[in-house]
Write a protein that holds these residues in place. Structure first.
Motif, PDB file in Angstrom:
ATOM      1  N   ASN A   1      13.903  18.872   6.891  1.00  0.00           N
ATOM      2  CA  ASN A   1      13.920  18.856   8.355  1.00  0.00           C
ATOM      3  C   ASN A   1      15.328  18.935   8.932  1.00  0.00           C
ATOM      4  N   PRO A   2      16.278  18.118   8.448  1.00  0.00           N
ATOM      5  CA  PRO A   2      17.647  18.255   8.993  1.00  0.00           C
ATOM      6  C   PRO A   2      18.230  19.648   8.806  1.00  0.00           C
ATOM      7  N   ILE A   3      17.926  20.280   7.668  1.00  0.00           N
ATOM      8  CA  ILE A   3      18.444  21.625   7.411  1.00  0.00           C
ATOM      9  C   ILE A   3      17.841  22.627   8.393  1.00  0.00           C
ATOM     10  N   LEU A   4      16.534  22.554   8.585  1.00  0.00           N
ATOM     11  CA  LEU A   4      15.871  23.500   9.489  1.00  0.00           C
ATOM     12  C   LEU A   4      16.211  23.232  10.950  1.00  0.00           C
ATOM     13  N   GLU A   5      16.571  22.004  11.261  1.00  0.00           N
ATOM     14  CA  GLU A   5      17.039  21.722  12.624  1.00  0.00           C
ATOM     15  C   GLU A   5      18.365  22.438  12.882  1.00  0.00           C
TER      16      GLU A   5
ATOM     17  N   GLN B   1       5.505  15.670  10.049  1.00  0.00           N
ATOM     18  CA  GLN B   1       6.771  15.443  10.739  1.00  0.00           C
ATOM     19  C   GLN B   1       7.926  15.268   9.767  1.00  0.00           C
ATOM     20  N   GLN B   2       7.665  14.596   8.649  1.00  0.00           N
ATOM     21  CA  GLN B   2       8.728  14.189   7.729  1.00  0.00           C
ATOM     22  C   GLN B   2       8.868  15.089   6.498  1.00  0.00           C
ATOM     23  N   MET B   3       7.981  16.062   6.348  1.00  0.00           N
ATOM     24  CA  MET B   3       8.002  16.979   5.195  1.00  0.00           C
ATOM     25  C   MET B   3       7.948  16.191   3.876  1.00  0.00           C
ATOM     26  N   THR B   4       7.128  15.161   3.853  1.00  0.00           N
ATOM     27  CA  THR B   4       6.898  14.392   2.638  1.00  0.00           C
ATOM     28  C   THR B   4       5.470  14.648   2.178  1.00  0.00           C
ATOM     29  N   PHE B   5       5.042  13.905   1.163  1.00  0.00           N
ATOM     30  CA  PHE B   5       3.688  14.024   0.643  1.00  0.00           C
ATOM     31  C   PHE B   5       2.960  12.713   0.893  1.00  0.00           C
ATOM     32  N   SER B   6       1.658  12.801   1.029  1.00  0.00           N
ATOM     33  CA  SER B   6       0.894  11.596   1.346  1.00  0.00           C
ATOM     34  C   SER B   6       0.360  10.940   0.088  1.00  0.00           C
ATOM     35  N   SER B   7       0.388   9.612   0.091  1.00  0.00           N
ATOM     36  CA  SER B   7      -0.268   8.842  -0.968  1.00  0.00           C
ATOM     37  C   SER B   7      -1.731   8.595  -0.628  1.00  0.00           C
ATOM     38  N   VAL B   8      -2.131   8.982   0.570  1.00  0.00           N
ATOM     39  CA  VAL B   8      -3.510   8.809   1.025  1.00  0.00           C
ATOM     40  C   VAL B   8      -4.337   9.991   0.531  1.00  0.00           C
ATOM     41  N   GLU B   9      -5.457   9.696  -0.065  1.00  0.00           N
ATOM     42  CA  GLU B   9      -6.314  10.761  -0.578  1.00  0.00           C
ATOM     43  C   GLU B   9      -6.812  11.658   0.550  1.00  0.00           C
ATOM     44  N   ASN B  10      -6.971  12.936   0.246  1.00  0.00           N
ATOM     45  CA  ASN B  10      -7.477  13.953   1.178  1.00  0.00           C
ATOM     46  C   ASN B  10      -6.492  14.291   2.290  1.00  0.00           C
ATOM     47  N   VAL B  11      -5.238  13.899   2.118  1.00  0.00           N
ATOM     48  CA  VAL B  11      -4.198  14.273   3.074  1.00  0.00           C
ATOM     49  C   VAL B  11      -3.156  15.070   2.296  1.00  0.00           C
TER      50      VAL B  11
ATOM     51  N   PRO C   1       4.575  25.868   3.906  1.00  0.00           N
ATOM     52  CA  PRO C   1       4.933  26.906   2.926  1.00  0.00           C
ATOM     53  C   PRO C   1       6.276  26.669   2.244  1.00  0.00           C
ATOM     54  N   THR C   2       7.136  25.876   2.844  1.00  0.00           N
ATOM     55  CA  THR C   2       8.437  25.588   2.237  1.00  0.00           C
ATOM     56  C   THR C   2       8.275  24.937   0.872  1.00  0.00           C
ATOM     57  N   VAL C   3       7.256  24.091   0.728  1.00  0.00           N
ATOM     58  CA  VAL C   3       7.096  23.318  -0.509  1.00  0.00           C
ATOM     59  C   VAL C   3       5.888  23.764  -1.323  1.00  0.00           C
ATOM     60  N   VAL C   4       5.402  24.964  -1.066  1.00  0.00           N
ATOM     61  CA  VAL C   4       4.197  25.443  -1.743  1.00  0.00           C
ATOM     62  C   VAL C   4       4.379  25.501  -3.259  1.00  0.00           C
ATOM     63  N   ASP C   5       5.609  25.759  -3.727  1.00  0.00           N
ATOM     64  CA  ASP C   5       5.848  25.878  -5.170  1.00  0.00           C
ATOM     65  C   ASP C   5       5.831  24.533  -5.886  1.00  0.00           C
TER      66      ASP C   5
ATOM     67  N   ILE D   1       0.859  -1.181   0.000  1.00  0.00           N
ATOM     68  CA  ILE D   1       0.000   0.000   0.000  1.00  0.00           C
ATOM     69  C   ILE D   1       0.899   1.236   0.000  1.00  0.00           C
ATOM     70  N   PRO D   2       0.785   2.117  -1.006  1.00  0.00           N
ATOM     71  CA  PRO D   2       1.605   3.337  -0.978  1.00  0.00           C
ATOM     72  C   PRO D   2       1.185   4.227   0.191  1.00  0.00           C
ATOM     73  N   PHE D   3       2.147   4.574   1.032  1.00  0.00           N
ATOM     74  CA  PHE D   3       1.865   5.356   2.234  1.00  0.00           C
ATOM     75  C   PHE D   3       2.273   6.811   2.057  1.00  0.00           C
ATOM     76  N   THR D   4       3.521   7.034   1.667  1.00  0.00           N
ATOM     77  CA  THR D   4       3.993   8.398   1.476  1.00  0.00           C
ATOM     78  C   THR D   4       4.750   8.513   0.162  1.00  0.00           C
ATOM     79  N   ALA D   5       4.844   9.735  -0.312  1.00  0.00           N
ATOM     80  CA  ALA D   5       5.602  10.029  -1.531  1.00  0.00           C
ATOM     81  C   ALA D   5       6.617  11.123  -1.212  1.00  0.00           C
ATOM     82  N   ASN D   6       7.721  11.095  -1.933  1.00  0.00           N
ATOM     83  CA  ASN D   6       8.710  12.152  -1.777  1.00  0.00           C
ATOM     84  C   ASN D   6       8.908  12.858  -3.109  1.00  0.00           C
TER      85      ASN D   6
END
Length: 405
Positions: free
Chosen positions: A266-270, A332-342, A347-351, A134-139
């Motif tokens: 996340n590592p960069i902003l930390e 938490q992970q600054m990734t994208f969801s494969s789950v619909e409606n999530v 704003p970092t990745v708005v573009d 099941i695809p959970f997250t996308a990068n």
């Protein structure tokens, strides 16, 4: 008689105690969750804690090890298969799916709560059209950039390859470093490589290469030339620094741009929480409308079809797919969801949002290269030497060797 009744009473108590213990023991389920992302360990720990509170009879033991794919392959040869797995959606996943050890999720009602495009990406990795995960997250592969530095020089996000190079030249003319390149770690080379290859390799390249209809030498010349051109705009000694050093250097303002995936945010902003950070898709072609963002399945959830506790294992997978939990993970992970409606709203990745809205998304080409090719090392060697023709011939040669095994 009185003595006999006493013995019977004692025996009944013993039977009841052991019976209750047995019932309690039977209710306690231990499951191993083997996952390959070191940066996600703490996030999964928090989700596991929540799951175990809701399901006190199920214990989830998270297992993350360095070089997880190699370790997992070794375990499979010993039939030591984890109950639940979180794997990268790549060639290795396809091999494991073809081995016939994973659960088939075709009839799972929650499968349809995930995005079709990512399910199809996973199906393309193995034989047939079934769903063994099941695809959970996308990068996504991106160019991270320092917004304040861009503003200082009046720079806009480049929309084409020519603009991308012009932007780098403008930065150099103003005594800046356009990119911090971390090619000591060969895997980091795959970020710009995949962005270029996905946009330049041609339609259905992987399948056509499998059918011996095309070659790397025919289709990848521009890919090789453009990744080599990037060396002109990196810091001194681009082969002397690795991923962690690059994160720190970019966080410290040592370059205007950093070609990396969203996982580096996340590592960069930390390191520098005050950094005014943005991300855009590497503009690999000169028609902005045709440029595609490289995005693929970062984590595919699956399970051992022969686990001793299939209901409990499936319950954990369904839990992770719940919108609230899927949202927590990508936040938490600054990734994208494969789950619909999530949705990822940071704003970092708005573009990057427009690419998902328009469907201008391409899968990671290297997810479909046979793992035995060792492509990152081949590219690293090419970037040292600079001979395009020899490099492309080597890619074809290595492909043929692996495919003939």
């Amino acid at each position: 008689m009185k003595y006999l009744r006493s013995i019977i009473s004692v025996l009944l108590v013993v039977v009841m105690v052991f019976g209750l213990s047995a019932v309690g023991f039977a209710q306690e389920v231990e499951l191993e969750f083997f996952q390959n992302k070191r940066e996600a360990v703490e996030t999964f720990d928090r989700l596991i804690e929540k799951f175990e509170k809701e399901n006190p009879d199920i214990n989830i033991e998270q297992n993350h090890v360095p070089d997880a794919e190699t370790v997992l392959k070794s375990r499979l040869t010993r039939n030591n298969i984890p109950d639940i797995m979180g794997l990268g959606g790549n060639f290795t996943y396809g091999q494991i799916a073809d081995a016939g050890i994973l659960e088939n999720f075709d009839d799972a009602s929650y499968l349809t709560s995930t995005q079709t495009a990512y399910r199809e990406m996973l199906q393309d990795l193995h034989e047939g059209n079934s769903n063994y995960g099941i695809p959970f997250t996308a990068n996504a592969n991106t160019v991270l950039y320092n917004k304040d530095k861009f503003d200082e020089l009046g720079l806009d996000i480049p929309q084409t390859w020519d603009e991308f190079i012009e932007t780098a030249e403008t930065i150099q003319e103003n005594d800046g470093t356009p990119f911090y390149l971390t090619f000591k770690d060969a895997w980091t080379i795959m970020v710009p490589w995949n962005s270029l290859a996905a946009n330049l390799q041609g339609e259905n390249f992987i399948q056509r290469r499998k059918d011996n209809e095309v070659t790397f030498k025919e289709n990848y010349k521009k890919v090789a030339e453009r990744i080599y051109e990037l060396l002109d705009y990196g810091q001194d000694d681009v082969f002397g620094f690795g991923y962690s050093q690059g994160n720190q250097a970019f966080a410290n303002g040592e370059s205007f741009m950093y070609i990396q995936g969203v996982w580096a945010i996340n590592p960069i902003l930390e390191s520098n929480p005050d950094l005014n950070l943005g991300a855009f898709a590497l503009s690999a072609v000169n028609d902005a409308a045709e440029n595609m963002l490289v995005s693929g399945v970062d984590t595919v959830l699956t399970m051992n079809k022969n686990t001793d506790h299939p209901e409990a294992a499936e319950k954990f997978i369904k839990f992770l797919l719940e919108e609230e939990n899927a949202q927590f993970y990508i936040d938490q992970q600054m990734t994208f969801s494969s789950v619909e409606n999530v949705f990822q709203e940071d704003p970092t990745v708005v573009d990057l949002k427009e690419y998902f809205e328009t469907g201008n998304i391409a899968p990671f080409p290297d997810h479909y290269y046979p793992s035995g090719m060792q492509v990152p090392n081949l590219i690293q060697g090419f970037l040292h030497e600079g001979n395009v023709e020899e490099f492309l011939e080597e890619l074809d040669s290595e492909w043929n060797k692996v495919q003939s095994r």
